[in-house]
Design a protein around this motif. Structure first.
Motif, PDB file in Angstrom:
ATOM      1  N   TYR A  96      19.869  -8.609  14.292  1.00  0.00           N
ATOM      2  CA  TYR A  96      21.031  -8.607  13.388  1.00  0.00           C
ATOM      3  C   TYR A  96      20.707  -9.508  12.190  1.00  0.00           C
ATOM      4  CZ  TYR A  96      25.619  -9.701  11.514  1.00  0.00           C
ATOM      5  OH  TYR A  96      26.683  -9.872  10.673  1.00  0.00           O
ATOM      6  N   PRO A  97      20.935  -9.082  10.959  1.00  0.00           N
ATOM      7  CA  PRO A  97      21.562  -7.823  10.557  1.00  0.00           C
ATOM      8  C   PRO A  97      20.565  -6.754  10.116  1.00  0.00           C
ATOM      9  CG  PRO A  97      21.580  -9.328   8.715  1.00  0.00           C
ATOM     10  CD  PRO A  97      20.846 -10.032   9.832  1.00  0.00           C
ATOM     11  N   SER A  98      19.266  -7.021  10.237  1.00  0.00           N
ATOM     12  CA  SER A  98      18.287  -6.076   9.685  1.00  0.00           C
ATOM     13  C   SER A  98      18.261  -4.750  10.435  1.00  0.00           C
ATOM     14  CB  SER A  98      16.887  -6.710   9.676  1.00  0.00           C
ATOM     15  OG  SER A  98      16.531  -7.128  10.979  1.00  0.00           O
ATOM     16  N   GLU A 104      27.710  -2.187  18.620  1.00  0.00           N
ATOM     17  CA  GLU A 104      27.359  -0.872  19.159  1.00  0.00           C
ATOM     18  C   GLU A 104      26.081  -0.339  18.516  1.00  0.00           C
ATOM     19  OE1 GLU A 104      29.287   3.598  19.405  1.00  0.00           O
ATOM     20  OE2 GLU A 104      30.628   1.867  19.430  1.00  0.00           O
ATOM     21  N   SER A 105      25.965  -0.495  17.214  1.00  0.00           N
ATOM     22  CA  SER A 105      24.773  -0.026  16.508  1.00  0.00           C
ATOM     23  C   SER A 105      23.539  -0.824  16.915  1.00  0.00           C
ATOM     24  CB  SER A 105      24.970  -0.119  14.994  1.00  0.00           C
ATOM     25  OG  SER A 105      26.043   0.690  14.585  1.00  0.00           O
ATOM     26  N   LEU A 106      23.734  -2.126  17.151  1.00  0.00           N
ATOM     27  CA  LEU A 106      22.626  -2.985  17.578  1.00  0.00           C
ATOM     28  C   LEU A 106      22.100  -2.525  18.947  1.00  0.00           C
ATOM     29  CD1 LEU A 106      21.328  -5.581  16.275  1.00  0.00           C
ATOM     30  CD2 LEU A 106      22.593  -6.871  17.986  1.00  0.00           C
ATOM     31  N   LEU A 107      23.028  -2.226  19.844  1.00  0.00           N
ATOM     32  CA  LEU A 107      22.659  -1.756  21.175  1.00  0.00           C
ATOM     33  C   LEU A 107      21.946  -0.406  21.092  1.00  0.00           C
ATOM     34  CD1 LEU A 107      22.990  -2.609  24.167  1.00  0.00           C
ATOM     35  CD2 LEU A 107      25.085  -1.260  24.215  1.00  0.00           C
ATOM     36  N   ARG A 108      22.449   0.466  20.239  1.00  0.00           N
ATOM     37  CA  ARG A 108      21.846   1.792  20.069  1.00  0.00           C
ATOM     38  C   ARG A 108      20.435   1.686  19.499  1.00  0.00           C
ATOM     39  NH1 ARG A 108      25.896   3.945  17.575  1.00  0.00           N
ATOM     40  NH2 ARG A 108      25.074   3.863  15.465  1.00  0.00           N
ATOM     41  N   ALA A 109      20.253   0.785  18.545  1.00  0.00           N
ATOM     42  CA  ALA A 109      18.939   0.589  17.930  1.00  0.00           C
ATOM     43  C   ALA A 109      17.933   0.049  18.939  1.00  0.00           C
ATOM     44  CB  ALA A 109      19.062  -0.367  16.741  1.00  0.00           C
ATOM     45  N   ALA A 110      18.352  -0.941  19.742  1.00  0.00           N
ATOM     46  CA  ALA A 110      17.457  -1.505  20.756  1.00  0.00           C
ATOM     47  C   ALA A 110      17.103  -0.461  21.807  1.00  0.00           C
ATOM     48  CB  ALA A 110      18.114  -2.716  21.418  1.00  0.00           C
TER      49      ALA A 110
END
Length: 227
Positions: A96-98, A104-110
């Motif tokens: 976060y935030p890159s 939710e988006s952070l979890l999806r990206a990981a």
């Protein structure tokens, strides 16, 4: 955020039983807590998947530090009920935030990065990229279309003849699976749809449908040509 998935854990459960599998997961959770910085939160999300999260501040571990600790842990055997087990894991890193600007988006990206890491044998990790999320989205959409495609009979066989080079006699035919999606009227590569069928457990259903097609075709040819 680091998402960690233990590789081939279903196979481990089949070999050692679910009770031993549960003990391994408990031991792994404890080992992760011991290995990580005291400010790092260690969570078991579901099944064989863990999450490690740490806020950035002066003196905090970087994502690479966190992953290095995990790899060092997995380089040693895990001692469970008097037995030693070596495990591999796939790790996806999102920052976060890159990488993303909400939870939710952070979890999806990981998660997308973790699935890319799974393509590399052994304990491996990848940093989230936007292309990974698009790939995961495309894969999910294709898996949904796959089930509908099987039900609608969109899969068919193309036959490639094999010929004796000396006599020119036809010896056999190779049956090649093909998929033309009715909703897009486009062909999907077997490299993509066979992998999707394996991921979703539909490979057996697809294989049976194609085998039935091949048997009908052989019967038709025998009736028409006699051999």
């Amino acid at each position: 955020l680091v998402l960690m998935n233990i590789d081939r854990f279903k196979l481990f459960n089949e070999a050692h039983g679910p009770s031993m599998g549960d003990e391994v997961l408990k031991t792994m959770g404890q080992a992760l807590r011991t290995s990580m910085n005291s400010e790092c939160e260690v969570m078991r999300l579901a099944g064989d998947e863990f999450a490690l999260i740490e806020s950035f501040h002066e003196g905090a571990d970087t994502a690479v530090d966190m992953v290095t600790r995990v790899r060092s842990l997995l380089a040693r055997p895990l001692l469970v009920a008097g037995q030693e087990f070596f495990l591999d894991a796939s790790l996806g890193i999102a920052l976060y935030p890159s990488s993303a600007r909400d939870a939710e988006s952070l979890l999806r990206a990981a998660n997308a990065a973790m699935h890319v890491a799974k393509r590399t044998p052994g304990t491996s990790y990848r940093l989230a990229e936007k292309a990974f999320e698009r790939g995961s989205s495309n894969a999910l959409e294709q898996e949904q279309a796959l089930r509908a495609g099987i039900e609608r009979g969109e899969f068919y066989l193309a036959y490639q003849p094999k010929v004796d080079a000396l006599s020119g006699r036809l010896t056999s035919l190779e049956a090649l699976a093909r998929w033309r999606r009715s909703d897009t009227n486009q062909f999907v590569s077997p490299m993509e749809f066979i992998a999707a069928a394996e991921r979703t457990g539909l490979i057996s259903v697809l294989g049976t449908a194609l085998l039935r097609q091949a048997c009908h075709q052989i019967a038709d040819w025998l009736q028409e040509f006699g051999a």
